[in-house]
Design a protein around this motif. Structure first.
Motif, PDB file in Angstrom:
ATOM      1  N   LEU A 178       0.702  -1.335   0.051  1.00  0.00           N
ATOM      2  CA  LEU A 178       0.101   0.034  -0.009  1.00  0.00           C
ATOM      3  C   LEU A 178       1.048   1.320  -0.022  1.00  0.00           C
ATOM      4  N   ALA A 179       1.920   1.360   0.751  1.00  0.00           N
ATOM      5  CA  ALA A 179       2.909   2.293   0.615  1.00  0.00           C
ATOM      6  C   ALA A 179       3.603   2.709  -0.748  1.00  0.00           C
ATOM      7  N   GLU A 180       3.620   1.472  -1.500  1.00  0.00           N
ATOM      8  CA  GLU A 180       4.193   1.511  -2.868  1.00  0.00           C
ATOM      9  C   GLU A 180       3.242   2.286  -3.852  1.00  0.00           C
ATOM     10  N   GLU A 181       2.134   1.741  -3.622  1.00  0.00           N
ATOM     11  CA  GLU A 181       0.807   2.240  -4.326  1.00  0.00           C
ATOM     12  C   GLU A 181       0.481   3.582  -4.089  1.00  0.00           C
ATOM     13  N   ASN A 182       0.628   4.216  -2.734  1.00  0.00           N
ATOM     14  CA  ASN A 182       0.349   5.588  -2.349  1.00  0.00           C
ATOM     15  C   ASN A 182       1.461   6.150  -1.713  1.00  0.00           C
ATOM     16  N   PRO A 183       2.392   6.716  -2.673  1.00  0.00           N
ATOM     17  CA  PRO A 183       3.497   7.418  -2.346  1.00  0.00           C
ATOM     18  C   PRO A 183       3.494   8.621  -1.493  1.00  0.00           C
ATOM     19  N   ARG A 218       7.953  10.466  -2.043  1.00  0.00           N
ATOM     20  CA  ARG A 218       7.318  10.817  -3.398  1.00  0.00           C
ATOM     21  C   ARG A 218       8.524  11.233  -4.253  1.00  0.00           C
ATOM     22  N   VAL A 219       8.593  10.522  -5.491  1.00  0.00           N
ATOM     23  CA  VAL A 219       9.756  11.010  -6.375  1.00  0.00           C
ATOM     24  C   VAL A 219       9.698  12.209  -6.810  1.00  0.00           C
TER      25      VAL A 219
END
Length: 293
Positions: free
Chosen positions: A263-268, A292-293
């Motif tokens: 979920l962290a990967e899907e919601n930066p 976030r990038v």
């Protein structure tokens, strides 16, 4: 006279359903004891009876795979070295359903129920028939009630096996009915919870290192798992549509970490806190945030 014990114990196990396949389950256990008063003005010694019934449940259904032995799709075969093979042919339930299921395991890992469909009520009646003669003679009847946990929000039923575990969790097809709590930036997020419950609906959580093959038979894809643990050799063949693969052990600690990571990967940029449950009232908490990038 009657005595009652609410929430004597919880039983966590998996059972096989002719339509839905392998299902993890968690039931609260309540009992009522009927008998005459003895010289101490008691029906029986509570502590002794509670221990006897809990031990019987631990030995005969908890952390096992319960099978509907008299369903016409079920076949139970004895193997060498105190092992059995349970095979289920779904076409016996629906002619156009080509799926099969197979679990080969030590005898102690399989609970053989004399019924066509496993329900809390039917399983409770079976337990009553098995345990009455084990209890003190002054008891005239015992009533058992199995109740799935009331979960208002998201829930899923999962099965797994933990080959490194020294206890009965090492059995390849046992499971739980679980809720999940997910917090995004400190706020409970029902949408994420229901989304995750859908991902793990009626699921088998497989560990990559236990996967020995993937095959297609009669247009049905299967995952095949195998491992040897302290209790012996366990093997499982299951419809691939019911499998979710992980690169880690399927302990509740690893499962909550996996939920948080995905979920962290899907919601930066969102702080995810995942409360993964293993059955009723116990579990693990993991937190993760991806920049976030």
């Amino acid at each position: 006279m009657k005595l009652f014990v609410k929430n004597l114990t919880h039983v966590d196990f998996s059972y096989f359903d002719a339509k839905r396949g392998l299902l993890g389950e968690s039931w609260q256990t309540d009992i009522v004891l009927t008998g005459k008063l003895n010289d101490e003005s008691m029906i029986c010694d509570f502590s002794i009876v509670k221990k006897q019934i809990k031990k019987w449940l631990d030995d005969n259904i908890d952390h096992m795979l319960a099978i509907p032995a008299v369903h016409n799709g079920s076949t139970l075969t004895s193997l060498a070295s105190d092992r059995v093979s349970f095979h289920f042919d779904h076409s016996k339930e629906a002619a156009d359903d080509k799926r099969v299921f197979q679990c080969d395991a030590p005898t102690q890992a399989i609970c053989v129920l004399p019924m066509t469909e496993i329900t809390p009520e039917a399983a409770a009646k079976w337990v009553e028939s098995q345990i009455l003669n084990l209890l003190p003679a002054e008891l005239e009847a015992v009533s058992v009630r199995f109740t799935p946990e009331h979960i208002a929000g998201a829930q899923y039923q999962y099965s797994h096996g933990l080959k490194k575990h020294a206890g009965n969790c090492q059995r390849i097809a046992h499971g739980h009915r679980s809720t999940v709590e997910i917090y995004a930036d400190g706020a409970r997020n029902a949408a994420m919870e229901h989304d995750w419950a859908k991902r793990w609906e009626d699921i088998y959580l497989g560990t990559q290192e236990d996967l020995i093959s993937q095959a297609t038979e009669n247009d049905v894809s299967y995952h095949c798992f195998s491992y040897t643990s302290q209790q012996g050799l366990f093997e499982l063949k299951i419809d691939s549509n019911q499998v979710y693969m992980l690169d880690c052990d399927t302990t509740v600690e690893s499962l909550s970490a996996h939920i948080a990571d995905v979920l962290a990967e899907e919601n930066p940029g969102v702080h995810i806190e995942a409360h993964g449950f293993e059955g009723i009232g116990k579990g693990a908490i993991s937190e993760k945030v991806k920049a976030r990038v």
